[in-house]
Design a protein around this motif. Structure first.
Motif, PDB file in Angstrom:
ATOM      1  N   GLY A 114       4.182   6.066 -13.402  1.00  0.00           N
ATOM      2  CA  GLY A 114       3.674   6.831 -12.198  1.00  0.00           C
ATOM      3  C   GLY A 114       4.599   8.025 -12.267  1.00  0.00           C
ATOM      4  O   GLY A 114       5.237   8.296 -13.189  1.00  0.00           O
ATOM      5  N   GLY A 115       4.742   8.522 -11.103  1.00  0.00           N
ATOM      6  CA  GLY A 115       5.531   9.571 -10.860  1.00  0.00           C
ATOM      7  C   GLY A 115       6.762   9.585  -9.571  1.00  0.00           C
ATOM      8  O   GLY A 115       6.545  10.452  -8.636  1.00  0.00           O
ATOM      9  N   LEU A 116       7.516   8.797  -9.349  1.00  0.00           N
ATOM     10  CA  LEU A 116       8.460   8.218  -8.445  1.00  0.00           C
ATOM     11  C   LEU A 116       9.365   9.695  -8.608  1.00  0.00           C
ATOM     12  O   LEU A 116       9.645  10.000  -9.482  1.00  0.00           O
ATOM     13  N   GLY A 127      -2.582   4.626  -4.558  1.00  0.00           N
ATOM     14  CA  GLY A 127      -3.035   3.581  -3.257  1.00  0.00           C
ATOM     15  C   GLY A 127      -4.258   2.705  -3.758  1.00  0.00           C
ATOM     16  O   GLY A 127      -4.464   1.633  -3.300  1.00  0.00           O
ATOM     17  N   GLY A 128      -5.315   3.363  -4.629  1.00  0.00           N
ATOM     18  CA  GLY A 128      -6.497   2.479  -5.002  1.00  0.00           C
ATOM     19  C   GLY A 128      -6.102   1.556  -5.891  1.00  0.00           C
ATOM     20  O   GLY A 128      -7.472   0.942  -5.936  1.00  0.00           O
ATOM     21  N   ARG A 152       0.762  -1.233   0.109  1.00  0.00           N
ATOM     22  CA  ARG A 152      -0.111   0.115   0.019  1.00  0.00           C
ATOM     23  C   ARG A 152       0.848   1.286   0.109  1.00  0.00           C
ATOM     24  O   ARG A 152       0.731   2.134  -0.750  1.00  0.00           O
ATOM     25  N   ALA A 153       1.802   1.160   0.936  1.00  0.00           N
ATOM     26  CA  ALA A 153       2.883   2.381   0.918  1.00  0.00           C
ATOM     27  C   ALA A 153       3.591   2.582  -0.624  1.00  0.00           C
ATOM     28  O   ALA A 153       3.619   3.729  -0.762  1.00  0.00           O
ATOM     29  N   ALA A 154       3.829   1.721  -0.862  1.00  0.00           N
ATOM     30  CA  ALA A 154       4.578   1.550  -2.233  1.00  0.00           C
ATOM     31  C   ALA A 154       3.683   2.552  -3.457  1.00  0.00           C
ATOM     32  O   ALA A 154       4.255   2.944  -4.137  1.00  0.00           O
ATOM     33  N   LEU A 155       2.496   1.811  -3.549  1.00  0.00           N
ATOM     34  CA  LEU A 155       1.576   2.322  -4.607  1.00  0.00           C
ATOM     35  C   LEU A 155       1.131   3.877  -4.073  1.00  0.00           C
ATOM     36  O   LEU A 155       1.174   4.668  -5.083  1.00  0.00           O
ATOM     37  N   GLU A 156       1.350   4.171  -2.812  1.00  0.00           N
ATOM     38  CA  GLU A 156       0.979   5.555  -2.464  1.00  0.00           C
ATOM     39  C   GLU A 156       1.898   6.570  -2.752  1.00  0.00           C
ATOM     40  O   GLU A 156       1.795   7.737  -2.924  1.00  0.00           O
ATOM     41  N   PRO A 165       9.152  -4.031  -4.598  1.00  0.00           N
ATOM     42  CA  PRO A 165       8.641  -2.624  -4.507  1.00  0.00           C
ATOM     43  C   PRO A 165       8.622  -1.876  -3.004  1.00  0.00           C
ATOM     44  O   PRO A 165       8.351  -0.788  -2.895  1.00  0.00           O
ATOM     45  N   HIS A 166       9.135  -2.540  -2.259  1.00  0.00           N
ATOM     46  CA  HIS A 166       9.228  -2.150  -0.603  1.00  0.00           C
ATOM     47  C   HIS A 166       9.761  -0.672  -0.591  1.00  0.00           C
ATOM     48  O   HIS A 166      10.969  -0.770  -1.029  1.00  0.00           O
ATOM     49  N   PRO A 167       9.282   0.269  -0.020  1.00  0.00           N
ATOM     50  CA  PRO A 167       9.908   1.475   0.111  1.00  0.00           C
ATOM     51  C   PRO A 167      11.192   1.746   0.795  1.00  0.00           C
ATOM     52  O   PRO A 167      12.132   2.480   0.325  1.00  0.00           O
ATOM     53  N   ASP A 168      11.310   0.764   1.505  1.00  0.00           N
ATOM     54  CA  ASP A 168      12.731   0.637   2.368  1.00  0.00           C
ATOM     55  C   ASP A 168      13.870   0.082   1.443  1.00  0.00           C
ATOM     56  O   ASP A 168      14.970   0.229   2.027  1.00  0.00           O
TER      57      ASP A 168
END
Length: 467
Positions: free
Chosen positions: A440-442, A187-188, A178-182, A400-403
Motif C-alpha cells: 500500500g501507500g502509508l 477500504g474495499g 475500515r479506517a485502517a484500510l482507507e 492495524p488500528h490507526p490510533d
C-alpha cells in the motif's frame, strides 16, 4: 495449610472427562472464568486428554470457532431463546455456544450436535438447564447460518454493525479496520479482511540464522527469508524446534524483526536493544542476527515472568544476551544516545492477531485503545532518547488500528520534526522479501501487513532515525 477453594468454573472443569467436546468446554470456561488465552491453554489440554488426529482437530475447531464467532452466536442464541444473553446461566451459555458452532459453523449432523451438547450440559452439572439447552438448540437447528444471519440483519442499517453481524466482529472493531484500510485507499478490502480474520492460520516457523535453515523446516514462506510453513501436527515435535534452533513465529513477526536488523548492513560492535522483549520471539531472531554481525543485543522486559520467557527463548541462540527487568519508559533517561538499533515492539491491543487469538475481539473494547496509545507514545519517546544519532529505531505493533500506528508516528514526527526522520520501511522490506510485497501507500514509508493480503498477522512497521 488451608487449601484455596476452586472457582465454580474450575470445579465444573474438574468434573468433565476427556472427550473433544468436553476439552472445548473446559477451555471456554477457563477463558470466561480465568481470562485464559485459548491458544496457550488448548494444546496443553489436548495433550492431557491424549487427543490426537481427528479428535484433536474436532476439539480445536470447536474451541477456536466458537470463541471466534462468539458474538454472532450470542445474537442467534438470544433470538432463539427469547431472552437476553445476560439472563442465561453462564455454564449453559457456553454449552449453547458450542452447540451453535456445531450446528452453524461445522458439518456436524444436527442430531449429534444437539444430543451430545445436551449430554455435556448434564456432565457439567447444569442439569437444571438441560431442557432449556435442548429447546434452544433445536430452534437453532431449524435454519442454517445464512438464514440466521439474514434474520439478525433485518432492520440494521449501520454498515459497520451489519458487517460485524455478518462476519462476527464487534462494530467498533469493524469501524477501526475500515479506517485502517482507507488510509491506503483500500477500504474495499474490508470484507476480505474480516473473512481472513475468521480463517485458521497456518503455523509458520523461523529458522534462526546460524542455527538452522528454512529448507529443513518445511515449505518456504513467500516473504520471509528465514520462514517455513509447519507440517501438520504439533510443531513442538520438530527436532529443530525442540532444540531451540527454530521457533514458532508468524511470518509478519519475522519481517518486523528483520526490518530492523537488515535496514542497513550491521557493523561489529553495534549495540542493539529490544525494548519490550517478552515473550521473546523477535528477541531470539534479533539475537541470531546480532551474533552473526558481531553486534551486542540487550533485551528489556517490564514483567518478570515474561523476562524469564525471553531468557528461555535466548538460551539456545545466545545465552550471553543480557535480559533486564525494567520499565522501558525510563530507558531514555538512564541510557541516552546509547544504542545503534532499537526494536520497540510496543504493547498494543493485539488486533492484528485475531486469527490466532480467537477470544481477543470480544475481550477488547474501544476504551482499551486510548490508554495503550498513551503508553506507546511514552515508550517511543524513551526509545528515541536512547537511540544514537544515525541509529535505526523500529516501531512495531501487532495492530492495524490507526490510533496505535500512524497516529503515534504522526504525533512524534510533529513534535521532533528537526530531530527525527522516517526511513522507508517498505523499501527495506522489498529488499528482504523473497517475493514482492504489496504494502500500500502509508505516509512516512510505513509498512502495514495484512492477513487477507499477505497471510500474516497485521503487523505495522515504521522505521525512524535520529538526524
Amino acid at each position: 495449610m488451608t487449601q484455596r477453594p476452586q472457582s465454580p468454573g474450575a470445579q465444573v472443569r474438574a468434573r468433565t472427562s476427556a472427550t473433544p467436546r468436553q476439552v472445548a468446554f473446559d477451555v471456554l470456561r477457563a477463558v470466561a472464568d480465568d481470562d485464559a488465552y485459548a491458544n496457550l491453554l488448548l494444546p496443553t489440554r489436548l495433550r492431557r486428554a491424549r487427543l490426537s488426529g481427528a479428535d484433536a482437530a474436532f476439539a480445536t475447531e470447536l474451541t477456536y470457532g466458537t470463541l471466534r464467532r462468539r458474538g454472532h452466536y450470542d445474537l442467534v442464541i438470544a433470538h432463539a431463546a427469547g431472552r437476553a444473553i445476560e439472563a442465561i446461566d453462564a455454564v449453559a451459555l457456553d454449552v449453547l455456544r458450542l452447540g451453535a458452532h456445531q450446528l452453524l459453523g461445522m458439518s456436524t449432523p444436527a442430531h449429534a450436535a444437539v444430543g451430545e451438547t445436551v449430554e455435556l450440559t448434564r456432565r457439567a452439572r447444569a442439569a437444571r438447564t438441560t431442557g432449556f439447552v435442548n429447546a434452544v438448540l433445536r430452534t437453532i437447528a431449524r435454519d442454517d447460518d445464512a438464514v440466521w444471519t439474514q434474520r439478525l440483519l433485518e432492520g440494521v442499517t449501520d454498515p459497520d454493525e451489519r458487517a460485524g453481524i455478518a462476519h462476527a466482529h464487534p462494530a467498533w472493531l469493524v469501524h477501526a479496520l475500515r479506517a485502517a484500510l482507507e488510509r491506503e485507499g483500500r477500504g474495499g478490502e474490508l470484507d476480505d479482511l474480516l473473512v481472513a480474520n475468521n480463517a485458521a492460520p497456518r503455523v509458520t516457523l523461523t529458522a534462526l540464522p546460524g542455527l538452522s535453515e528454512a529448507e529443513a523446516l518445511g515449505d518456504r514462506t513467500p516473504y520471509s527469508p528465514v520462514g517455513a510453513r509447519s507440517a501438520a501436527g504439533d510443531p513442538a515435535g520438530h527436532p529443530l524446534v525442540a532444540s531451540g534452533a527454530a521457533r514458532v513465529q508468524d511470518e509478519g513477526s519475522q519481517l518486523a524483526a528483520l526490518a530492523l536488523s537488515r535496514a542497513r548492513p550491521a557493523q561489529a560492535g553495534e549495540r542493539w536493544l529490544d525494548l519490550c522483549a517478552g515473550p521473546g520471539g523477535k528477541a531470539a531472531l534479533l539475537a541470531a542476527e546480532a551474533r552473526a554481525a558481531g553486534a551486542v543485543l540487550t533485551a528489556n522486559e517490564v514483567v518478570p515472568a515474561r523476562a524469564e520467557l525471553v531468557r528461555r527463548a535466548l538460551r539456545a541462540v545466545d545465552p550471553a544476551v543480557e535480559v533486564r527487568v525494567g520499565d522501558g519508559r525510563a530507558i531514555g533517561d538512564l541510557e541516552p544516545e546509547t544504542y545503534d538499533r532499537i526494536l520497540l515492539d510496543a504493547p498494543c491491543t493485539g488486533l492484528g492477531a485475531l486469527r490466532r487469538r480467537p477470544e481477543a475481539r470480544w475481550r477488547k473494547t474501544a476504551a482499551d485503545v486510548a490508554p495503550l496509545a498513551a503508553l506507546q507514545g511514552q515508550l517511543l519517546r524513551s526509545a528515541l532518547a536512547a537511540l544514537r544519532p544515525g541509529g535505526v529505531l523500529a516501531y512495531v505493533t501487532c495492530s492495524p488500528h490507526p490510533d496505535e500506528t500512524t497516529a503515534i508516528v504522526d504525533a512524534l514526527l510533529a513534535e521532533y520534526s528537526t530531530e527525527v526522520a522516517p526511513l522507508d520501511a517498505r523499501a527495506v522490506l522489498a529488499g528482504i522479501a523473497r517475493t514482492p510485497l504489496d504494502l500500500g501507500g502509508l505516509a512516512h514509508g510505513a509498512a502495514q501487513l495484512w492477513p487477507h493480503r499477505h497471510g500474516t498477522d497485521a503487523m505495522f512497521i515504521q522505521l525512524l532515525t535520529r538526524r
